[in-house]
Design a protein around this motif. Structure first.
Motif, short mmCIF file in Angstrom:
data_model
loop_
_atom_site.label_atom_id
_atom_site.label_comp_id
_atom_site.label_asym_id
_atom_site.label_seq_id
_atom_site.Cartn_x
_atom_site.Cartn_y
_atom_site.Cartn_z
N PHE A 12 15.68 54.69 54.12
CA PHE A 12 15.79 55.53 53.80
C PHE A 12 14.77 56.38 52.69
CE2 PHE A 12 19.69 53.11 54.66
CZ PHE A 12 19.77 53.76 56.03
N GLY A 13 14.88 57.81 53.67
CA GLY A 13 13.76 58.91 52.85
C GLY A 13 14.67 59.75 51.80
N ALA A 14 15.67 59.81 51.02
CA ALA A 14 16.12 60.38 50.76
C ALA A 14 15.72 60.80 48.64
CB ALA A 14 17.02 59.86 51.14
N SER A 15 16.92 62.07 48.59
CA SER A 15 16.75 62.54 46.60
C SER A 15 18.13 62.36 47.31
CB SER A 15 16.10 63.77 47.00
OG SER A 15 16.69 64.80 47.24
N GLY A 16 18.96 63.11 47.41
CA GLY A 16 20.61 63.04 47.32
C GLY A 16 21.34 61.62 47.46
N LEU A 17 20.88 60.85 48.30
CA LEU A 17 21.52 59.81 48.62
C LEU A 17 21.79 58.48 47.54
CD1 LEU A 17 22.93 57.17 51.03
CD2 LEU A 17 20.77 56.67 51.95
N LEU A 18 21.34 58.34 46.53
CA LEU A 18 21.02 58.02 45.35
C LEU A 18 22.45 57.96 44.83
CD1 LEU A 18 20.24 55.50 43.82
CD2 LEU A 18 19.05 56.82 42.51
N GLY A 19 22.74 59.28 44.40
CA GLY A 19 24.16 59.99 43.41
C GLY A 19 25.28 59.13 44.29
N ASP A 20 25.62 59.54 45.77
CA ASP A 20 26.48 58.77 46.00
C ASP A 20 26.46 57.12 46.64
OD1 ASP A 20 28.96 59.64 48.60
OD2 ASP A 20 28.17 58.34 49.85
N GLN A 67 13.03 56.37 36.05
CA GLN A 67 14.33 56.11 35.51
C GLN A 67 15.26 55.44 36.33
OE1 GLN A 67 15.13 58.62 32.33
NE2 GLN A 67 13.34 57.78 31.15
N GLN A 68 15.75 56.95 37.52
CA GLN A 68 16.55 56.62 38.26
C GLN A 68 16.41 55.37 39.11
OE1 GLN A 68 15.70 60.67 39.91
NE2 GLN A 68 17.78 61.76 38.52
N ALA A 69 15.35 55.41 39.74
CA ALA A 69 15.30 54.46 40.80
C ALA A 69 15.82 52.76 39.73
CB ALA A 69 13.43 53.98 41.22
N VAL A 70 16.09 52.94 38.59
CA VAL A 70 16.26 51.14 38.40
C VAL A 70 18.14 52.10 37.80
CG1 VAL A 70 15.94 49.64 36.54
CG2 VAL A 70 14.16 51.20 37.32
N THR A 71 18.67 50.79 38.33
CA THR A 71 20.08 51.25 38.00
C THR A 71 20.58 50.03 37.76
OG1 THR A 71 21.23 50.42 40.25
CG2 THR A 71 19.95 52.71 40.37
N MET A 113 27.44 48.33 52.14
CA MET A 113 26.71 49.05 52.66
C MET A 113 25.93 50.42 51.59
SD MET A 113 25.92 50.06 55.65
CE MET A 113 27.09 49.89 57.05
N ALA A 114 26.83 50.34 50.44
CA ALA A 114 26.57 51.07 49.17
C ALA A 114 25.49 49.93 49.11
CB ALA A 114 26.71 51.06 48.58
N ALA A 115 25.26 49.09 48.53
CA ALA A 115 24.08 47.75 47.71
C ALA A 115 23.10 47.89 48.83
CB ALA A 115 24.84 46.66 47.67
N LYS A 116 23.30 48.05 50.28
CA LYS A 116 22.20 47.80 51.17
C LYS A 116 21.46 48.82 51.26
CE LYS A 116 21.72 46.09 56.00
NZ LYS A 116 20.43 44.90 55.32
N ALA A 117 22.25 49.75 51.07
CA ALA A 117 21.43 51.30 51.23
C ALA A 117 20.75 51.37 49.67
CB ALA A 117 21.97 52.40 51.24
N LEU A 118 20.52 51.09 48.82
CA LEU A 118 20.36 51.23 47.71
C LEU A 118 19.22 49.92 47.64
CD1 LEU A 118 20.07 52.21 45.02
CD2 LEU A 118 21.01 49.95 44.03
N SER A 119 18.95 49.51 48.23
CA SER A 119 17.86 48.61 48.63
C SER A 119 17.29 49.14 49.04
CB SER A 119 17.60 47.37 48.91
OG SER A 119 17.86 46.97 49.96
N LEU A 120 17.07 49.93 50.06
CA LEU A 120 16.39 50.43 51.61
C LEU A 120 15.82 51.69 51.37
CD1 LEU A 120 18.39 49.41 54.35
CD2 LEU A 120 16.87 47.90 53.29
N LEU A 121 16.14 52.18 49.91
CA LEU A 121 15.72 53.67 49.72
C LEU A 121 14.64 53.37 48.81
CD1 LEU A 121 17.29 56.18 48.82
CD2 LEU A 121 17.60 56.02 46.98
N ASP A 122 13.79 54.95 49.46
CA ASP A 122 12.92 55.48 48.73
C ASP A 122 12.88 57.22 48.35
OD1 ASP A 122 11.07 52.97 50.33
OD2 ASP A 122 9.82 54.99 51.46
N LEU A 123 13.13 56.98 46.89
CA LEU A 123 13.77 57.41 46.22
C LEU A 123 13.04 58.58 45.59
CD1 LEU A 123 16.27 59.11 44.41
CD2 LEU A 123 15.36 57.46 41.82
#
Length: 257
Positions: A232-240, A36-40, A9-19
């Motif tokens: 997903f439009g989010a700023s904090g989701l990437l950390g989780d 920089q953070q957009a590339v993990t 689920m986390a991997a899928k959310a990463l691929s769908l994230l508008d950071l």
């Protein structure tokens, strides 16, 4: 979808994230960090979402061939600018290198009963968003409140040329909710068109993301949510997301968007 592991689920959310960084104090250093953070180590986000004034900088940082798309916002956050100003803002953002335009509808006009204002705005901005530029239309569902009004706004946006419909700016008291998502996802299904959905504001954990993805799967099928149909439009989701993928477990975020 119910059998999906937290890591999947986390991997899928990463691929769908508008950071996203749409903070009032955003500056050039913050944009550099965001790129920089957009590339993990686990892959990249779908896009970054930033103020128009930073698009040119982000394009220079990411380069012309980056798989990370640059989204920016227009008529944001009030939804109250004149159409000609929003069209000019959109043209400039695209010239600066934006791949996606997140447009706020004149939602206050819609609340007052003026559907034509919504049509006019979306049609005008659509006209200057030539493919492959995507037009994501923000309804500000927390201000619309009424189910029928959210449904009507969804259909107006879709009929006027939206590639995506998005819940919120993240700048009001109530942002993305599952109730609004249900209305919007069903409106997409009712339209019969290939239109994407973007919940924004308040999606902070992989658990939050899973609720929206499971809802989308129920309405549209398990394979529907891909970057061309769901963000997903989010700023904090990437950390989780990274905490889950690193095996550190799901934490919480104090992000406001």
């Amino acid at each position: 979808m119910n059998e999906t592991t937290p890591r999947q689920m986390a991997a899928k959310a990463l691929s769908l994230l508008d950071l996203t960084d749409l903070t009032d104090n955003c500056d050039a250093a913050a944009i550099e960090l965001l790129c920089q953070q957009a590339v993990t180590p686990f892959g990249h986000t779908a896009a970054i979402c930033i103020w128009p004034r930073f698009v040119k900088q982000a394009r220079a940082l990411l380069g012309s061939s980056s798989p990370i798309r640059i989204a920016t916002v227009v008529n944001f956050p009030s939804g109250g600018l004149p159409v000609d100003d929003v069209v000019a803002e959109t043209r400039q953002a695209i010239a600066d290198g934006a791949d996606e335009i997140d447009l706020v509808i004149p939602y206050k006009a819609l609340i007052a009963g003026d559907e034509a204002a919504v049509r006019e705005m979306v049609v005008a901005v659509r006209a200057v968003c030539a493919p492959p530029v995507l037009l994501k239309v923000i309804l500000e569902t927390g201000e619309l409140k009424d189910r029928d009004l959210i449904r009507n706004a969804s259909h107006l946006a879709i009929a006027s040329g939206a590639d995506f419909i998005k819940t919120s700016t993240g700048k009001v008291a109530v942002n993305a909710t599952l109730e609004a998502a249900d209305i919007m996802l069903n409106a997409i299904r009712e339209s019969g068109r290939k239109v994407g959905f973007k919940p924004a504001g308040g999606v902070r954990t992989v658990g939050d993301a899973a609720l929206y993805l499971n809802l989308a799967a129920t309405i549209h099928g398990p394979d529907w949510a891909i970057p061309s149909t769901f963000r997903f439009g989010a700023s904090g989701l990437l950390g989780d997301i990274l905490a889950v993928l690193d095996g550190r477990g799901s934490g919480s975020s104090n992000a406001t968007y």
